[in-house]
Design a protein around this motif. Structure first.
Motif, mmCIF file in Angstrom:
data_model
loop_
_atom_site.group_PDB
_atom_site.id
_atom_site.type_symbol
_atom_site.label_atom_id
_atom_site.label_comp_id
_atom_site.label_asym_id
_atom_site.label_seq_id
_atom_site.Cartn_x
_atom_site.Cartn_y
_atom_site.Cartn_z
ATOM 1 N N ALA A 159 18.414 22.208 16.976
ATOM 2 C CA ALA A 159 18.687 22.780 18.287
ATOM 3 C C ALA A 159 18.621 21.721 19.387
ATOM 4 N N ASP A 160 18.451 20.478 18.997
ATOM 5 C CA ASP A 160 18.270 19.386 19.953
ATOM 6 C C ASP A 160 19.495 18.473 19.958
ATOM 7 N N PRO A 161 20.267 18.433 21.050
ATOM 8 C CA PRO A 161 21.445 17.560 21.104
ATOM 9 C C PRO A 161 21.112 16.087 20.869
ATOM 10 N N MET A 162 19.895 15.677 21.210
ATOM 11 C CA MET A 162 19.496 14.280 21.037
ATOM 12 C C MET A 162 19.376 13.885 19.566
ATOM 13 N N LYS A 163 19.373 14.878 18.671
ATOM 14 C CA LYS A 163 19.263 14.593 17.233
ATOM 15 C C LYS A 163 20.620 14.573 16.532
ATOM 16 N N LYS A 164 21.693 14.811 17.287
ATOM 17 C CA LYS A 164 23.036 14.747 16.706
ATOM 18 C C LYS A 164 23.502 13.291 16.771
ATOM 19 N N VAL A 165 22.879 12.475 15.927
ATOM 20 C CA VAL A 165 23.073 11.020 15.938
ATOM 21 C C VAL A 165 23.308 10.522 14.513
ATOM 22 N N PRO A 166 23.846 9.292 14.347
ATOM 23 C CA PRO A 166 24.167 8.766 13.013
ATOM 24 C C PRO A 166 23.005 8.779 12.032
ATOM 25 N N ASP A 167 21.809 8.434 12.493
ATOM 26 C CA ASP A 167 20.657 8.348 11.584
ATOM 27 C C ASP A 167 20.365 9.670 10.889
ATOM 28 N N ASN A 168 20.746 10.780 11.506
ATOM 29 C CA ASN A 168 20.406 12.089 10.953
ATOM 30 C C ASN A 168 21.494 12.703 10.091
ATOM 31 N N ILE A 169 22.641 12.038 9.964
ATOM 32 C CA ILE A 169 23.708 12.589 9.117
ATOM 33 C C ILE A 169 24.080 11.626 7.987
ATOM 34 N N SER A 170 23.282 10.607 7.782
ATOM 35 C CA SER A 170 23.366 9.648 6.663
ATOM 36 C C SER A 170 24.806 9.237 6.341
ATOM 37 N N SER A 171 25.263 9.492 5.122
ATOM 38 C CA SER A 171 26.558 8.993 4.670
ATOM 39 C C SER A 171 27.734 9.597 5.443
ATOM 40 N N ALA A 172 27.543 10.759 6.038
ATOM 41 C CA ALA A 172 28.625 11.400 6.792
ATOM 42 C C ALA A 172 28.882 10.700 8.126
ATOM 43 N N ALA A 173 27.987 9.815 8.526
ATOM 44 C CA ALA A 173 28.126 9.146 9.823
ATOM 45 C C ALA A 173 29.412 8.332 9.918
ATOM 46 N N SER A 174 29.966 7.911 8.791
ATOM 47 C CA SER A 174 31.167 7.067 8.810
ATOM 48 C C SER A 174 32.469 7.866 8.813
ATOM 49 N N VAL A 175 32.395 9.186 8.738
ATOM 50 C CA VAL A 175 33.610 10.007 8.685
ATOM 51 C C VAL A 175 33.679 11.058 9.796
ATOM 52 N N CYS A 176 32.638 11.212 10.567
ATOM 53 C CA CYS A 176 32.633 12.191 11.654
ATOM 54 C C CYS A 176 33.217 11.566 12.923
ATOM 55 N N THR A 177 34.107 12.275 13.573
ATOM 56 C CA THR A 177 34.804 11.769 14.745
ATOM 57 C C THR A 177 33.920 11.899 15.993
ATOM 58 N N TYR A 178 33.938 10.860 16.824
ATOM 59 C CA TYR A 178 33.129 10.904 18.037
ATOM 60 C C TYR A 178 33.827 10.191 19.189
ATOM 61 N N LEU A 179 33.351 10.484 20.398
ATOM 62 C CA LEU A 179 33.789 9.781 21.597
ATOM 63 C C LEU A 179 32.783 8.693 21.930
ATOM 64 N N ASP A 180 33.279 7.500 22.190
ATOM 65 C CA ASP A 180 32.444 6.393 22.643
ATOM 66 C C ASP A 180 32.684 6.231 24.147
ATOM 67 N N VAL A 181 31.670 6.555 24.940
ATOM 68 C CA VAL A 181 31.778 6.503 26.393
ATOM 69 C C VAL A 181 30.862 5.399 26.904
ATOM 70 N N ARG A 182 31.449 4.473 27.639
ATOM 71 C CA ARG A 182 30.662 3.362 28.188
ATOM 72 C C ARG A 182 30.674 3.430 29.706
ATOM 73 N N CYS A 183 29.465 3.296 30.268
ATOM 74 C CA CYS A 183 29.284 3.363 31.715
ATOM 75 C C CYS A 183 28.578 2.099 32.191
ATOM 76 N N ASP A 184 28.829 1.746 33.438
ATOM 77 C CA ASP A 184 28.201 0.554 34.023
ATOM 78 C C ASP A 184 27.497 0.919 35.319
ATOM 79 N N PHE A 185 26.302 0.355 35.500
ATOM 80 C CA PHE A 185 25.621 0.436 36.787
ATOM 81 C C PHE A 185 26.124 -0.714 37.652
ATOM 82 N N GLU A 186 26.517 -0.397 38.863
ATOM 83 C CA GLU A 186 26.988 -1.433 39.773
ATOM 84 C C GLU A 186 25.806 -2.254 40.291
ATOM 85 N N TYR A 187 26.075 -3.481 40.615
ATOM 86 C CA TYR A 187 25.043 -4.379 41.157
ATOM 87 C C TYR A 187 24.512 -3.831 42.474
#
Length: 202
Positions: free
Chosen positions: A140-168
């Motif tokens: 029930a925790d979104p923070m646990k929907k991460v690669p470490d918790n889905i083992s071998s399936a981590a390489s086949v599940c589709t995800y969005l990679d979002v990168r953000c920057d803090f301005e100086y």
């Protein structure tokens, strides 16, 4: 008769039998401009004057992303669709499920899309069906929907990679990376179903 219909696919050799139809894999149209679709109807009794209605279904899902940013100085710099299926099995019994060899980097957001996100708007991606299933039963925790918790399936599940920057000049500086696994929910499910819309808010 059992009828199988494909549309908006590149030319291919017809399958030899019905078993081969079930495992048939369609790749992205070479032009990249057409959305592959399919239709199936079993047990059809055909007469000489019968009209059959073909209701095509899109083999891709629409992924909509929105960023609710209330952190001063933080802006989205890039968004990429990762481990996207390179092909789809239109007539697979329980839906198309990508293997490791069938995933690749998908689409990415252009500069104008990044600007839309940073202004609070939505952007969209399209991705082939990828039915990987419920891999975190009871979570029930979104923070646990991460690669470490889905083992071998981590390489086949589709995800969005979002990168953000803090301005100086703000309290924090540097890059923040988010990995958002797609599915029917944000805690346990990793199914990307054809002809569906997945709305994600970061």
């Amino acid at each position: 008769y059992n009828l199988y219909v494909l549309a908006n696919t590149d030319k291919m050799l017809p399958p030899l039998n019905e078993k081969a139809i079930m495992s048939l894999a369609c790749h992205m149209n070479a032009s990249g401009k057409s959305m592959p679709m399919c239709w199936k109807q079993t047990g059809v009794s055909v007469t000489h004057d019968q009209t059959i209605c073909v209701k095509l279904v899109r083999l891709m899902a629409k992924v909509v992303l929105n960023v609710k940013n209330n952190v001063p100085g933080l802006g989205v710099s890039s968004v990429s669709l990762m481990q996207a299926p390179s092909c789809v099995r239109p007539f697979a019994f329980s839906g198309s499920r990508a293997s490791y060899e069938e995933t690749d980097m998908g689409d990415f957001a252009a500069a104008e899309d990044i600007a839309v996100l940073n202004e609070g708007g939505d952007i969209a991606f399209y991705v082939f069906e990828n039915m990987q299933g419920v891999l975190l039963e009871g979570n029930a925790d979104p923070m646990k929907k991460v690669p470490d918790n889905i083992s071998s399936a981590a390489s086949v599940c589709t995800y969005l990679d979002v990168r953000c920057d803090f301005e100086y000049g703000y309290d924090k500086e540097g890059t923040v990376e988010y990995r958002i696994y797609l599915g029917r929910d944000n805690v346990a499910d990793f199914n990307i179903e054809r002809n569906s819309v997945l709305k994600t808010t970061l």
